[in-house]
Scaffold this motif. Structure first.
Motif, PDB file in Angstrom:
ATOM      1  N   THR A  62      -1.545   3.324   2.039  1.00 33.77           N
ATOM      2  CA  THR A  62      -0.905   4.569   2.857  1.00 33.77           C
ATOM      3  C   THR A  62      -2.255   5.221   3.322  1.00 33.77           C
ATOM      4  O   THR A  62      -1.980   5.841   4.392  1.00 33.77           O
ATOM      5  CB  THR A  62      -0.368   5.576   1.358  1.00 33.77           C
ATOM      6  N   MET A  63      -3.331   5.187   2.837  1.00 39.18           N
ATOM      7  CA  MET A  63      -4.638   5.816   3.392  1.00 39.18           C
ATOM      8  C   MET A  63      -4.623   5.280   4.841  1.00 39.18           C
ATOM      9  O   MET A  63      -4.767   6.104   5.727  1.00 39.18           O
ATOM     10  CB  MET A  63      -5.621   5.718   2.700  1.00 39.18           C
ATOM     11  N   VAL A  64      -4.537   3.955   5.147  1.00 40.05           N
ATOM     12  CA  VAL A  64      -4.651   3.275   6.267  1.00 40.05           C
ATOM     13  C   VAL A  64      -3.490   3.882   7.266  1.00 40.05           C
ATOM     14  O   VAL A  64      -3.882   4.204   8.574  1.00 40.05           O
ATOM     15  CB  VAL A  64      -4.599   1.563   6.056  1.00 40.05           C
ATOM     16  N   ARG A  65      -2.375   3.910   6.857  1.00 41.56           N
ATOM     17  CA  ARG A  65      -1.216   4.328   7.527  1.00 41.56           C
ATOM     18  C   ARG A  65      -1.529   5.938   7.865  1.00 41.56           C
ATOM     19  O   ARG A  65      -1.198   6.125   9.060  1.00 41.56           O
ATOM     20  CB  ARG A  65       0.086   4.205   6.752  1.00 41.56           C
ATOM     21  N   ASP A  66      -1.780   6.444   7.359  1.00 37.48           N
ATOM     22  CA  ASP A  66      -2.437   8.022   7.480  1.00 37.48           C
ATOM     23  C   ASP A  66      -3.461   8.084   8.355  1.00 37.48           C
ATOM     24  O   ASP A  66      -3.468   8.781   9.501  1.00 37.48           O
ATOM     25  CB  ASP A  66      -2.479   8.856   6.333  1.00 37.48           C
ATOM     26  N   ASP A  67      -4.590   7.352   8.300  1.00 40.20           N
ATOM     27  CA  ASP A  67      -5.695   7.181   9.164  1.00 40.20           C
ATOM     28  C   ASP A  67      -5.250   6.734  10.556  1.00 40.20           C
ATOM     29  O   ASP A  67      -5.440   7.201  11.482  1.00 40.20           O
ATOM     30  CB  ASP A  67      -6.755   6.287   8.782  1.00 40.20           C
ATOM     31  N   LYS A 115      -4.626  -4.276   5.432  1.00 34.89           N
ATOM     32  CA  LYS A 115      -5.354  -4.919   6.670  1.00 34.89           C
ATOM     33  C   LYS A 115      -4.080  -5.273   7.677  1.00 34.89           C
ATOM     34  O   LYS A 115      -4.212  -5.145   8.591  1.00 34.89           O
ATOM     35  CB  LYS A 115      -5.862  -6.196   6.163  1.00 34.89           C
ATOM     36  N   GLN A 116      -2.971  -5.440   6.953  1.00 33.64           N
ATOM     37  CA  GLN A 116      -1.632  -5.570   7.985  1.00 33.64           C
ATOM     38  C   GLN A 116      -1.288  -4.422   8.637  1.00 33.64           C
ATOM     39  O   GLN A 116      -0.921  -4.919   9.768  1.00 33.64           O
ATOM     40  CB  GLN A 116      -0.627  -6.275   7.044  1.00 33.64           C
ATOM     41  N   GLU A 117      -1.670  -3.184   7.928  1.00 30.49           N
ATOM     42  CA  GLU A 117      -1.305  -1.974   8.780  1.00 30.49           C
ATOM     43  C   GLU A 117      -1.914  -1.741  10.100  1.00 30.49           C
ATOM     44  O   GLU A 117      -1.607  -1.402  11.055  1.00 30.49           O
ATOM     45  CB  GLU A 117      -1.443  -0.969   7.968  1.00 30.49           C
ATOM     46  N   LEU A 118      -3.417  -2.278   9.780  1.00 28.30           N
ATOM     47  CA  LEU A 118      -4.107  -1.983  11.015  1.00 28.30           C
ATOM     48  C   LEU A 118      -3.953  -3.295  12.192  1.00 28.30           C
ATOM     49  O   LEU A 118      -3.998  -2.948  13.070  1.00 28.30           O
ATOM     50  CB  LEU A 118      -5.682  -2.249  10.512  1.00 28.30           C
ATOM     51  N   LEU A 119      -3.780  -4.564  11.689  1.00 28.85           N
ATOM     52  CA  LEU A 119      -3.461  -5.331  12.468  1.00 28.85           C
ATOM     53  C   LEU A 119      -2.132  -5.298  13.141  1.00 28.85           C
ATOM     54  O   LEU A 119      -2.286  -5.299  14.484  1.00 28.85           O
ATOM     55  CB  LEU A 119      -3.003  -7.002  11.600  1.00 28.85           C
ATOM     56  N   ALA A 120      -1.242  -4.621  12.686  1.00 30.79           N
ATOM     57  CA  ALA A 120       0.054  -4.294  13.461  1.00 30.79           C
ATOM     58  C   ALA A 120      -0.104  -3.361  14.410  1.00 30.79           C
ATOM     59  O   ALA A 120       0.301  -3.263  15.642  1.00 30.79           O
ATOM     60  CB  ALA A 120       1.140  -3.809  12.286  1.00 30.79           C
ATOM     61  N   TYR A 121      -0.851  -2.139  14.099  1.00 30.86           N
ATOM     62  CA  TYR A 121      -1.510  -1.164  15.049  1.00 30.86           C
ATOM     63  C   TYR A 121      -2.099  -1.831  16.143  1.00 30.86           C
ATOM     64  O   TYR A 121      -1.788  -1.610  17.377  1.00 30.86           O
ATOM     65  CB  TYR A 121      -2.163  -0.144  14.331  1.00 30.86           C
ATOM     66  N   LEU A 122      -3.052  -2.462  15.997  1.00 26.69           N
ATOM     67  CA  LEU A 122      -4.025  -3.244  17.067  1.00 26.69           C
ATOM     68  C   LEU A 122      -3.111  -4.109  18.191  1.00 26.69           C
ATOM     69  O   LEU A 122      -3.174  -4.006  19.132  1.00 26.69           O
ATOM     70  CB  LEU A 122      -5.066  -4.019  16.561  1.00 26.69           C
ATOM     71  N   ALA A 123      -2.152  -4.839  17.321  1.00 25.57           N
ATOM     72  CA  ALA A 123      -1.386  -5.900  18.242  1.00 25.57           C
ATOM     73  C   ALA A 123      -0.522  -4.832  18.763  1.00 25.57           C
ATOM     74  O   ALA A 123      -0.143  -5.405  20.141  1.00 25.57           O
ATOM     75  CB  ALA A 123      -0.617  -6.707  17.356  1.00 25.57           C
ATOM     76  N   GLY A 124       0.066  -3.900  18.342  1.00 24.94           N
ATOM     77  CA  GLY A 124       1.158  -3.200  18.992  1.00 24.94           C
ATOM     78  C   GLY A 124       0.450  -2.404  20.609  1.00 24.94           C
ATOM     79  O   GLY A 124       1.128  -2.407  21.355  1.00 24.94           O
TER      80      GLY A 124
END
Length: 193
Positions: A62-67, A115-124
Motif C-alpha cells: 500500500t505504501m508503494v502504491r501511494d508513493d 516490488k510487483q507494484e513498482l515493476l508494473a508502474y515502470l513497465a507501463g
C-alpha cells in the motif's frame, strides 16, 4: 476510492501506519517487522491495523502504491513530454525514499507485492514510450520489451539504492542517463527486429 473521499480518521490512521513502517524500515529488514512492532510504533490497536491491511507485506504494498501515485501526480504536473525527465522524476523520488526502496529491492521474497507494484508502474511507463516511438509495433512485442526494460531497471535500481544515504543530485542525473541509454537502445533495437 481516493484519499479525498475517505473519512479523515481513516486517512490519518493510514498515514500513522505508513509512517510507523517507514521508521521501522530504517533499522530492520521487512521480514523482521511484526504487526506488534507496527502497532506499537503507530500507537494503534491490532484490530485497527487489520482494518487497514492484513499483513506487514500488504502495508508495504500500500505504501508503494501511494508513493507511485504521488510520483505519477508529480510527473504529470512536471511532464514536458521528455521521457528522460520522467525517469529523473521517478528515480529522484525513489532516491528520496531510499530506505524503503533499498529494502524493497533487496528482500524480494518478503516484498513481492510491493516490488510487483513498482515493476508494473515502470513497465507501463516504458510501454507508453515504446508505443509513442513505434506505433506500428505489435502490442505483444511492446509489452514484452517494456517488461524486459522494467525488469532491468529494477535490477539496476537495486544495486544503485544499496547505500543508505540519498545520492546527491549529480549522481542521480548520471544514473538516470545510464538507465535512459540502456532502455533507449532496446527501444531502438525494436525497429530493427
Amino acid at each position: 476510492m481516493s484519499e479525498e473521499q475517505l473519512d479523515p480518521r481513516v486517512v490519518r490512521t493510514r498515514r500513522m501506519l505508513h509512517d510507523a513502517m517507514r521508521e521501522l524500515l530504517h533499522d530492520r529488514d521487512p521480514v523482521d517487522i511484526s504487526v506488534t512492532d507496527i502497532t506499537a510504533r503507530a500507537k494503534v490497536s491490532r484490530p485497527t491495523f487489520y482494518q487497514h491491511c492484513g499483513t506487514p507485506e500488504e502495508l508495504i504494498a500500500t505504501m508503494v502504491r501511494d508513493d507511485l501515485r504521488d510520483i505519477i501526480a508529480c510527473g504529470r504536473r512536471a511532464d514536458d513530454g521528455d521521457p528522460l525527465s520522467r525517469i529523473r522524476q521517478i528515480v529522484g523520488e525513489l532516491n528520496q525514499r531510499r530506505c524503503l526502496y533499498r529494502r524493497l529491492m533487496s528482500h524480494g521474497p518478503g516484498l513481492g507485492r510491493g516490488k510487483q507494484e513498482l515493476l508494473a508502474y515502470l513497465a507501463g511507463r516504458t510501454e507508453e514510450m515504446i508505443m509513442a516511438r513505434h506505433p506500428d509495433l505489435p502490442a505483444r512485442t511492446a509489452q514484452e520489451a517494456s517488461r524486459f526494460i522494467a525488469g532491468g531497471m529494477i535490477v539496476l535500481l537495486s544495486g544503485w539504492l544499496s547505500s543508505a544515504d540519498p545520492a546527491p543530485e549529480p549522481e542521480v542525473d548520471q544514473f538516470c542517463r545510464r538507465l535512459w541509454r540502456l532502455g533507449e537502445s532496446v527501444v531502438e533495437g525494436l525497429a530493427e527486429a
